[in-house]
Write an enzyme that holds these catalytic residues in place. Structure first.
Site, PDB file in Angstrom:
ATOM      1  N   GLU A   1       4.167  -8.595  -1.262  1.00  0.00           N
ATOM      2  CA  GLU A   1       3.151  -9.581  -0.840  1.00  0.00           C
ATOM      3  C   GLU A   1       2.862  -9.458   0.646  1.00  0.00           C
ATOM      4  OE1 GLU A   1       2.221 -11.165  -3.920  1.00  0.00           O
ATOM      5  OE2 GLU A   1       0.554 -10.724  -2.565  1.00  0.00           O
TER       6      GLU A   1
ATOM      7  N   SER B   1       0.227  -1.548   2.514  1.00  0.00           N
ATOM      8  CA  SER B   1      -0.212  -2.485   3.561  1.00  0.00           C
ATOM      9  C   SER B   1      -1.710  -2.371   3.804  1.00  0.00           C
ATOM     10  CB  SER B   1       0.525  -2.195   4.861  1.00  0.00           C
ATOM     11  OG  SER B   1       1.881  -2.515   4.719  1.00  0.00           O
TER      12      SER B   1
ATOM     13  N   THR C   1       9.130  -7.469   1.887  1.00  0.00           N
ATOM     14  CA  THR C   1       8.183  -6.358   1.805  1.00  0.00           C
ATOM     15  C   THR C   1       7.009  -6.661   0.900  1.00  0.00           C
ATOM     16  OG1 THR C   1      10.043  -4.834   2.088  1.00  0.00           O
ATOM     17  CG2 THR C   1       7.966  -3.905   1.236  1.00  0.00           C
TER      18      THR C   1
END
Ligand SMILES: CCCCCCCC/C=C\CCCCCC(=O)SCCNC(=O)CCNC(=O)[C@H](O)C(C)(C)COP(=O)(O)OP(=O)(O)OC[C@H]1O[C@@H](n2cnc3c(N)ncnc32)[C@H](O)[C@@H]1OP(=O)(O)O
Ligand SMILES: Cc1cc2nc3c(=O)[nH]c(=O)nc-3n(C[C@H](O)[C@H](O)[C@H](O)COP(=O)(O)OP(=O)(O)OC[C@H]3O[C@@H](n4cnc5c(N)ncnc54)[C@H](O)[C@@H]3O)c2cc1C
Length: 627
Positions: free
Chosen positions: A424, A144, A422
């Site tokens: 991309e 992330s 989750t």
């Protein structure tokens, strides 16, 4: 019985022109024609068989995927298919593979972040598949937090090269699709270091494997990260691990559209937002929204057809039992998902327009809509993938026990799709980006900058202007609430785009009326789900809320006779659906029974292991019984 349409009576109930609705779903007559032709090409070719996937061991499964990808490429070239037709063919082959990332991320990254010269050099090789690429951004320690990536790219002015290195275990690239066993090259994201100064994350083209013998090049350690969720499913993809040990690449292999490094080692930032380095993710997020409507519609098609075939309880005087699709509970679970599939189709069309518009503006150095494009792609990717993943699981449950069989097609559909929540961008992380965008908009209200586009409605939040509350107050503290606001914002966009679609000219008898009913189901089911918020804020009175629920039930009754025709309009072949419960002819029970005996476990009447492990138990039991 073979050749009998067990859903014929349902199809006769349709109150609209199904062929016209197929064009609406496909987007145009041309799209429908291409879809029909390519779908049939794939369905009629035994090389694209996929009903064995859940039973193959991984190495065999993966080799089979390589075979299919190579065969598909051969057919694309033999038939001289256009890029559009080739993309459709890969869609109907319906198997995640390294080609997804080659065509879906590696090439877009070079197109979006490479200079004209770099595009001229690398794109022809990629288009001819003389190199195979992947998108290597995520690391073992960071996914992330892109700005937290640890891989380094250190400029060496003596040799005019970058030295790519993995300084820590957590800097190992981890997850990139196609990386594990196939890709020869990667667009790799690394921290640009010049003369000891860290300039942040940039993209670099790095060759990973020899084009002669496919072995990793010196300094490269690469492999697959191992089995993932479910049998078959995403295990056809070689998600990989990659480490660099001081790998040298020429300076001209840094993607330099957004920023440059000169021969003298001078760092130059173009006068474009640094976030353009994230451009490939924005592109894929808008494609994932369109893809969500495909996956959700597949599950809804299966569950709707089976709900019309399945009868349970309700027999009067020995007559037929009730079709489960006639139960209001079944309708209240299924029809909002049917409406969502259509809603996501239309918002996906709009988002593709928004993305194209932003890209055209970027050409003219107009970055004014980039923040909205980021918020919309991030938020709608989050919303549509969450609803779709949950929707596929709900469709499995709507099919009762048989939904849990692999031959229903639903378990594998879920297993393949669920990582979309989750990859991309983790869905919550992306919603926080939307929340940040909304809060920034609020902070600008009253400064004279009127919100436009998808946030225009916020211009009317008078009370926030009066209170001038500190909008930065405890973002982290209120983040869970802000995420809910972000979801509501995205749902408003979906509803708005559905309504805008209905304002267009929609040909075909009864087609617009059906879409109006589905639009009503979409927003009234949301109203019902969130009625607490509307009541708590006095946006609705209890009476209005009750009226809305009555209208929702009335719309279920309006859609019921058209349900089968509405899923027929998705135009999916039995091969593509790969589901006995979702067969076009509804011939479910004979085909379920037939399929059971094909399971390898039924190749022998007495199972392997009986003599070693069952018979001794029984004999022991027999012996005990005689005592
Ligand atoms: C099912 C297939 C469908 C079809 C697709 C075909 C091809 C795909 C094939 C297979 C599918 C699988 C693919 C999966 C591939 C991957 O997963 S690739 C890796 C994906 N990784 C991520 O998405 C990482 C998520 N994290 C981020 O994007 C960023 O870290 C962040 C946005 C969360 C934060 O970035 P950061 O730099 O720290 O920014 P902030 O400080 O939060 O914000 C600074 C300002 O920048 C703005 N901004 C952030 N991102 C963008 C962007 N992308 N575009 C434009 N602007 C951006 C942000 O709003 C801030 O602006 P303000 O300062 O004005 O508030
Ligand atoms: C099937 C699959 C394919 C993939 N393909 C690729 C690929 O081809 N290339 C590539 O580069 N990557 C790929 N990825 C990696 C993917 O992009 C990342 O896994 C994804 O971006 C999520 O990042 P993460 O794993 O670090 O999750 P994390 O961020 O570690 O998430 C863990 C939890 O922390 C929460 N969280 C994190 N940050 C915050 C915050 N600031 N506030 C609140 N909560 C937070 C999240 O919501 C989540 O609940 C793939 C992943 C999968 C599963």
């Amino acid at each position: 019985m073979e050749g009998v349409d067990h859903l014929a009576d349902e199809r006769k109930k349709a109150e609209f022109n199904v062929e016209a609705m197929k064009i609406v779903w496909a987007g145009s007559q041309h799209n429908l024609e291409v879809s029909n032709r390519i779908s049939k090409l794939v369905a009629d070719d035994p090389a694209f068989r996929k009903d064995d996937r859940t039973m193959l061991p991984r190495k065999e499964l993966f080799k089979n995927t390589l075979r299919k990808a190579a065969y598909a490429w051969k057919r694309i070239n033999e038939l001289r298919l256009s890029e559009e037709e080739a993309s459709k063919l890969r869609f109907y082959v319906d198997e995640t593979a390294y080609t997804d990332l080659h065509w879906g991320m590696f090439i877009p990254a070079i197109k979006g972040q490479g200079t004209d010269e770099q595009q001229r050099k690398w794109l022809p090789l990629a288009y001819k598949m003389q190199i195979i690429g992947c998108y290597a951004q995520t690391e073992l320690g960071h996914g992330s937090n892109v700005q937290g990536l640890e891989t380094t790219a250190t400029f060496d002015p003596h040799t005019d090269e970058f030295v790519i290195h993995s300084p820590t275990l957590t800097s190992s690239k981890w997850w990139p699709g196609g990386l594990g066993k196939v890709s020869t090259h990667a667009v790799t994201y690394a921290r640009l270091i010049i003369d000891g100064k860290d300039h942040g994350v940039h993209g670099f083209i790095v060759q990973l494997r020899s084009l002669e013998d496919h072995r990793p090049l010196p300094g490269i350690t690469v492999g697959d990260i191992g089995m993932k969720f479910g049998n078959g499913a995403y295990n056809t993809m070689d998600n990989g691990v990659l480490r660099f040990d001081h790998v040298r690449i020429p300076r001209n292999q840094m993607l330099m559209k957004v920023s440059q490094v000169t021969r003298e080692g001078k760092y130059k930032q173009s006068d474009v937002p640094r976030q353009l380095v994230y451009g490939t993710m924005v592109y894929v997020r808008q494609r994932i929204v369109a893809d969500a409507s495909c996956y959700l519609s597949r599950a809804v098609c299966i569950a709707t057809r089976y709900s019309a075939v399945r009868r349970q309880f309700g027999s009067q005087n020995g007559g037929p039992e009730t079709q489960v699709i006639d139960y209001k509970t079944q309708q209240s679970r299924l029809f909002p998902l049917l409406a969502s599939a259509y809603a996501f189709r239309f918002v996906g069309e709009w988002l593709e327009w928004l993305y194209t518009d932003v890209m055209q503006r970027l050409q003219a150095n107009d970055f004014s809509t980039l923040p909205e494009a980021h918020a919309c792609t991030a938020g709608l990717k989050s919303l549509t993938t969450s609803v779709t993943a949950d929707g596929i699981e709900e469709c499995r449950k709507l099919c009762g026990g048989h939904g849990y069989l692999c031959t229903s097609g639903l378990p594998e559909l879920f297993a393949v799709y669920v990582p979309a929540c989750t990859y991309e961008g983790d869905n919550i992380v992306l919603l926080l980006q939307v929340a940040r965008f909304l809060m920034k908009t609020v902070s600008q209200i009253g400064t004279g900058k009127q919100p436009v586009g998808t946030i225009a409605y916020m211009g009317r939040i008078e009370h926030l202007m009066q209170c001038r509350c500190n909008v930065q107050r405890g973002f982290a503290e209120l983040s869970a609430d802000l995420v809910e606001a972000a979801v509501a914002h995205c749902q408003l966009i979906v509803v708005s785009k559905f309504i805008e679609k209905l304002q267009q000219d929609i040909p075909g008898e009864g087609v617009k009326q059906q879409l109006e009913a589905l639009c009503g189901i979409y927003y009234l089911s949301l109203l019902h789900k969130h009625q607490g918020d509307f009541l708590a804020t006095s946006y609705l009175t209890p009476k209005q809320s009750a009226l809305a629920n009555d209208q929702l039930r009335a719309l279920y009754s309006k859609v019921r006779p058209n349900a089968i025709a509405l899923v027929d309009a998705f135009n999916y072949s039995d091969h593509f659906l790969s589901s006995i419960l979702g067969r076009y002819d509804g011939n479910v029970y004979p085909k379920l029974y037939e399929a059971a005996w094909k399971d390898p476990l039924n190749e022998s009447v007495v199972p392997d292991g009986y003599h070693e492990y069952v018979r001794p138990l029984l004999k022991q039991q027999l012996h005990t019984a005689r005592l």
